[in-house]
Write a protein that holds these residues in place. Structure first.
Motif, PDB file in Angstrom:
ATOM      1  N   TYR A   1     -37.019  19.579  81.234  1.00 28.28           N
ATOM      2  CA  TYR A   1     -37.575  20.737  81.943  1.00 28.28           C
ATOM      3  C   TYR A   1     -39.024  20.448  82.332  1.00 28.28           C
ATOM      4  CZ  TYR A   1     -39.382  25.589  82.195  1.00 28.28           C
ATOM      5  OH  TYR A   1     -39.979  26.740  82.564  1.00 28.28           O
ATOM      6  N   GLU A   2     -39.319  20.589  83.641  1.00 27.88           N
ATOM      7  CA  GLU A   2     -40.679  20.337  84.122  1.00 27.88           C
ATOM      8  C   GLU A   2     -41.173  21.537  84.922  1.00 27.88           C
ATOM      9  OE1 GLU A   2     -41.224  16.659  86.245  1.00 27.88           O
ATOM     10  OE2 GLU A   2     -40.524  15.427  84.561  1.00 27.88           O
ATOM     11  N   PRO A   3     -41.820  22.491  84.269  1.00 30.18           N
ATOM     12  CA  PRO A   3     -42.281  23.697  84.986  1.00 30.18           C
ATOM     13  C   PRO A   3     -43.289  23.378  86.098  1.00 30.18           C
ATOM     14  CG  PRO A   3     -42.690  23.893  82.611  1.00 30.18           C
ATOM     15  CD  PRO A   3     -42.155  22.518  82.840  1.00 30.18           C
ATOM     16  N   TRP A   4     -43.832  22.190  86.085  1.00 35.34           N
ATOM     17  CA  TRP A   4     -44.901  21.827  87.026  1.00 35.34           C
ATOM     18  C   TRP A   4     -44.421  21.055  88.260  1.00 35.34           C
ATOM     19  CZ3 TRP A   4     -44.295  19.924  82.015  1.00 35.34           C
ATOM     20  CH2 TRP A   4     -43.755  18.627  81.930  1.00 35.34           C
ATOM     21  N   HIS A   5     -43.184  20.605  88.246  1.00 33.56           N
ATOM     22  CA  HIS A   5     -42.735  19.723  89.331  1.00 33.56           C
ATOM     23  C   HIS A   5     -41.991  20.518  90.414  1.00 33.56           C
ATOM     24  CE1 HIS A   5     -41.198  15.690  90.857  1.00 33.56           C
ATOM     25  NE2 HIS A   5     -40.387  16.543  91.468  1.00 33.56           N
ATOM     26  N   TYR A   6     -42.567  20.556  91.612  1.00 31.52           N
ATOM     27  CA  TYR A   6     -41.983  21.296  92.738  1.00 31.52           C
ATOM     28  C   TYR A   6     -41.626  20.349  93.872  1.00 31.52           C
ATOM     29  CZ  TYR A   6     -42.924  25.374  90.144  1.00 31.52           C
ATOM     30  OH  TYR A   6     -42.885  26.290  89.132  1.00 31.52           O
ATOM     31  N   ARG A   7     -40.599  20.736  94.577  1.00 30.71           N
ATOM     32  CA  ARG A   7     -40.096  19.890  95.655  1.00 30.71           C
ATOM     33  C   ARG A   7     -39.927  20.747  96.905  1.00 30.71           C
ATOM     34  NH1 ARG A   7     -35.958  16.170  97.401  1.00 30.71           N
ATOM     35  NH2 ARG A   7     -35.872  16.720  99.607  1.00 30.71           N
ATOM     36  N   TYR A   8     -40.365  20.240  98.042  1.00 29.65           N
ATOM     37  CA  TYR A   8     -40.167  20.950  99.303  1.00 29.65           C
ATOM     38  C   TYR A   8     -38.787  20.620  99.873  1.00 29.65           C
ATOM     39  CZ  TYR A   8     -40.762  22.685 104.022  1.00 29.65           C
ATOM     40  OH  TYR A   8     -40.596  23.377 105.186  1.00 29.65           O
ATOM     41  N   VAL A   9     -37.998  21.672 100.182  1.00 29.55           N
ATOM     42  CA  VAL A   9     -36.683  21.477 100.813  1.00 29.55           C
ATOM     43  C   VAL A   9     -36.525  22.376 102.037  1.00 29.55           C
ATOM     44  CG1 VAL A   9     -35.422  20.699  98.734  1.00 29.55           C
ATOM     45  CG2 VAL A   9     -35.630  23.160  99.210  1.00 29.55           C
ATOM     46  N   GLY A  10     -37.591  23.115 102.392  1.00 28.15           N
ATOM     47  CA  GLY A  10     -37.508  24.076 103.494  1.00 28.15           C
ATOM     48  C   GLY A  10     -37.127  25.453 102.961  1.00 28.15           C
ATOM     49  N   VAL A  11     -37.512  26.485 103.720  1.00 29.63           N
ATOM     50  CA  VAL A  11     -37.341  27.863 103.240  1.00 29.63           C
ATOM     51  C   VAL A  11     -35.864  28.235 103.068  1.00 29.63           C
ATOM     52  CG1 VAL A  11     -37.755  30.301 103.808  1.00 29.63           C
ATOM     53  CG2 VAL A  11     -39.548  28.600 104.218  1.00 29.63           C
ATOM     54  N   GLU A  12     -35.030  27.801 103.983  1.00 26.20           N
ATOM     55  CA  GLU A  12     -33.616  28.191 103.936  1.00 26.20           C
ATOM     56  C   GLU A  12     -32.941  27.673 102.651  1.00 26.20           C
ATOM     57  OE1 GLU A  12     -31.339  26.975 107.381  1.00 26.20           O
ATOM     58  OE2 GLU A  12     -29.499  27.543 106.326  1.00 26.20           O
ATOM     59  N   ALA A  13     -33.088  26.380 102.416  1.00 31.04           N
ATOM     60  CA  ALA A  13     -32.470  25.775 101.233  1.00 31.04           C
ATOM     61  C   ALA A  13     -33.100  26.327  99.958  1.00 31.04           C
ATOM     62  CB  ALA A  13     -32.606  24.255 101.276  1.00 31.04           C
ATOM     63  N   ALA A  14     -34.420  26.455  99.954  1.00 28.59           N
ATOM     64  CA  ALA A  14     -35.114  26.932  98.759  1.00 28.59           C
ATOM     65  C   ALA A  14     -34.677  28.353  98.409  1.00 28.59           C
ATOM     66  CB  ALA A  14     -36.620  26.883  98.971  1.00 28.59           C
ATOM     67  N   THR A  15     -34.489  29.185  99.433  1.00 27.57           N
ATOM     68  CA  THR A  15     -34.070  30.570  99.206  1.00 27.57           C
ATOM     69  C   THR A  15     -32.659  30.610  98.628  1.00 27.57           C
ATOM     70  OG1 THR A  15     -35.489  31.281 101.024  1.00 27.57           O
ATOM     71  CG2 THR A  15     -33.787  32.830 100.311  1.00 27.57           C
ATOM     72  N   LYS A  16     -31.799  29.798  99.195  1.00 30.42           N
ATOM     73  CA  LYS A  16     -30.413  29.736  98.702  1.00 30.42           C
ATOM     74  C   LYS A  16     -30.380  29.258  97.242  1.00 30.42           C
ATOM     75  CE  LYS A  16     -25.983  29.786 100.058  1.00 30.42           C
ATOM     76  NZ  LYS A  16     -25.323  30.738 100.938  1.00 30.42           N
ATOM     77  N   ILE A  17     -31.186  28.268  96.942  1.00 29.59           N
ATOM     78  CA  ILE A  17     -31.243  27.733  95.577  1.00 29.59           C
ATOM     79  C   ILE A  17     -31.811  28.781  94.619  1.00 29.59           C
ATOM     80  CG2 ILE A  17     -32.486  26.035  94.143  1.00 29.59           C
ATOM     81  CD1 ILE A  17     -32.007  24.074  96.597  1.00 29.59           C
ATOM     82  N   TYR A  18     -32.822  29.500  95.076  1.00 25.25           N
ATOM     83  CA  TYR A  18     -33.419  30.586  94.287  1.00 25.25           C
ATOM     84  C   TYR A  18     -32.363  31.659  93.985  1.00 25.25           C
ATOM     85  CZ  TYR A  18     -36.296  34.701  93.289  1.00 25.25           C
ATOM     86  OH  TYR A  18     -36.827  35.823  92.720  1.00 25.25           O
ATOM     87  N   GLU A  19     -31.573  31.981  94.994  1.00 25.82           N
ATOM     88  CA  GLU A  19     -30.577  33.048  94.842  1.00 25.82           C
ATOM     89  C   GLU A  19     -29.363  32.631  94.006  1.00 25.82           C
ATOM     90  OE1 GLU A  19     -29.823  33.921  98.922  1.00 25.82           O
ATOM     91  OE2 GLU A  19     -31.550  35.280  99.102  1.00 25.82           O
ATOM     92  N   THR A  20     -28.941  31.372  94.147  1.00 23.30           N
ATOM     93  CA  THR A  20     -27.715  30.937  93.462  1.00 23.30           C
ATOM     94  C   THR A  20     -27.980  30.320  92.096  1.00 23.30           C
ATOM     95  OG1 THR A  20     -27.870  28.776  94.530  1.00 23.30           O
ATOM     96  CG2 THR A  20     -26.491  30.423  95.620  1.00 23.30           C
ATOM     97  N   GLY A  21     -29.207  29.873  91.862  1.00 21.78           N
ATOM     98  CA  GLY A  21     -29.512  29.204  90.595  1.00 21.78           C
ATOM     99  C   GLY A  21     -28.943  27.796  90.517  1.00 21.78           C
ATOM    100  N   LEU A  22     -28.559  27.248  91.666  1.00 21.46           N
ATOM    101  CA  LEU A  22     -28.040  25.877  91.679  1.00 21.46           C
ATOM    102  C   LEU A  22     -29.174  24.885  91.458  1.00 21.46           C
ATOM    103  CD1 LEU A  22     -25.698  25.981  94.823  1.00 21.46           C
ATOM    104  CD2 LEU A  22     -24.963  25.872  92.436  1.00 21.46           C
TER     105      LEU A  22
END
Ligand SMILES: [Zn+2]
Length: 355
Positions: free
Chosen positions: A323-344
């Motif tokens: 688990y890395e609370p500090w590591h973020y990755r850019y995937v674009g708003v559409e993908a990031a939103t979907k990932i946020y919503e689905t928890g994938l």
């Protein structure tokens, strides 16, 4: 004159009678009725496409025709496939329609497990053999068949049927911001992202980041600032060589097995993409960032700027990283939103939506 008219009328009626009688007795029986279809079925057949009409004419009488035509989700152009599939496998109407509609009707056998897998949310048809094999080798027990099924799909979609670092495939650079680099997909030694820019000291360490990612990060940084929060990038782009040096140092200190849980081998680091960075607040470090308000804010807002928490808690077995609370990755708003919503995880998202 009157007699002549009456005679003429009788003649006409007579001829009409003969003509109707001729047609009544000589008329060919309707071929569908002859096959055994009822008038009610015939009325529906006459509404079908020419192709389906021709098929029903050449095929044997099909007793379930009306049930299929009235079934939910039925696609008329697939009628022939439903009939053939049902006759071959004897599954119910609902399953037959589901399988044919999804074009899953090309498998040798349809046992309970296969059908259960096909109903999984993130089922990928071309992985069916891998799912079944993985399921057979499972030693874990599950509360329900659905739980096992979802676990198997998650695992195989994330390539967990291969050990880390054994798939040895090149990352698909054509995916651009949706590029996947992990313990299965690597970057070449000489890969350097285009458009690297230097981060201004307000936003983080004066190191390199891909330009769009940087612009999006600045927007996120400003939004956080409005809330009285402060973000600071510690480690953005890393070259293959830098990663190599880091990894070798970790291996020397902790041994390879331990180093592999927290550091990527050179070529396998997301930092080499220029699309990822480690961020904390100026007053926290990697150990304490998790308890900061900045982290709390990122959890709920990073996706709005196209960023995802790349290595979440509880998903270590998928991502291959702690688990890395500090590591973020850019995937674009559409993908990031979907990932946020689905928890994938990004591994799962990539398999299902990007690949
Ligand atoms: Zn990182």
């Amino acid at each position: 004159m009157k007699k002549l008219l009456v005679g003429f009328m009788i003649c006409i009626i007579g001829f009409l009678g003969i003509w109707l009688g001729f047609h009544y007795f000589m008329k060919k029986p309707n071929p569908y009725l002859k096959k055994g279809y009822t008038d009610q079925e015939l009325a529906r057949i006459e509404q079908l496409s020419e192709e389906n009409q021709a098929y029903l004419l050449e095929a044997d009488y099909y007793p379930n025709l009306l049930s299929y035509l009235d079934a939910e989700g039925m696609q008329e152009e697939l009628l022939k496939d439903y009939i053939l599939f049902e006759q071959l496998y004897g599954l119910g109407i609902e399953e037959t329609i589901f399988i044919v509609n999804h074009h899953y009707n090309d498998v040798a056998s349809y046992d309970e497990n296969t059908i259960a897998l096909m109903h999984g949310t993130y089922y990928i048809h071309e992985y069916l053999e891998r799912y079944l094999k993985y399921e057979n080798n499972l030693t874990i027990t599950f509360d329900s068949q659905e739980a096992m099924r979802d676990y198997v799909i998650t695992a195989v979609n994330s390539n967990l049927d291969y050990a880390f670092y054994t798939l040895d495939e090149s990352a698909n650079l054509e995916k651009q911001y949706l590029l996947l680099v992990n313990k299965y997909y690597k970057l070449s030694e000489d890969y350097v992202p285009e458009n690297l820019v230097t981060i201004a000291s307000t936003y983080g360490a004066s190191l390199l980041l891909e330009s769009t990612v940087y612009e999006q990060y600045k927007l996120m940084w400003s939004a956080a600032k409005q809330e009285g929060l402060s973000l600071y990038i510690r480690s953005p782009y890393r070259s293959y060589r830098t990663q190599q040096t880091l990894y070798n140092r970790y291996v020397a200190a902790d041994g390879k097995a331990v180093a592999d849980t927290y550091s990527a081998r050179p070529g396998y680091s997301e930092h080499q993409t220029g699309l990822a960075f480690d961020v904390t607040s100026p007053s926290t470090n990697f150990d304490t960032f998790e308890y900061s308000q900045e982290f709390e804010w990122l959890k709920n807002n990073a996706h709005k700027y196209g960023f995802i928490l790349r290595y979440p808690k509880g998903k270590e077995y998928i991502t291959g990283y702690m688990y890395e609370p500090w590591h973020y990755r850019y995937v674009g708003v559409e993908a990031a939103t979907k990932i946020y919503e689905t928890g994938l995880t990004y591994e799962e998202y990539y398999a299902y939506y990007v690949r």
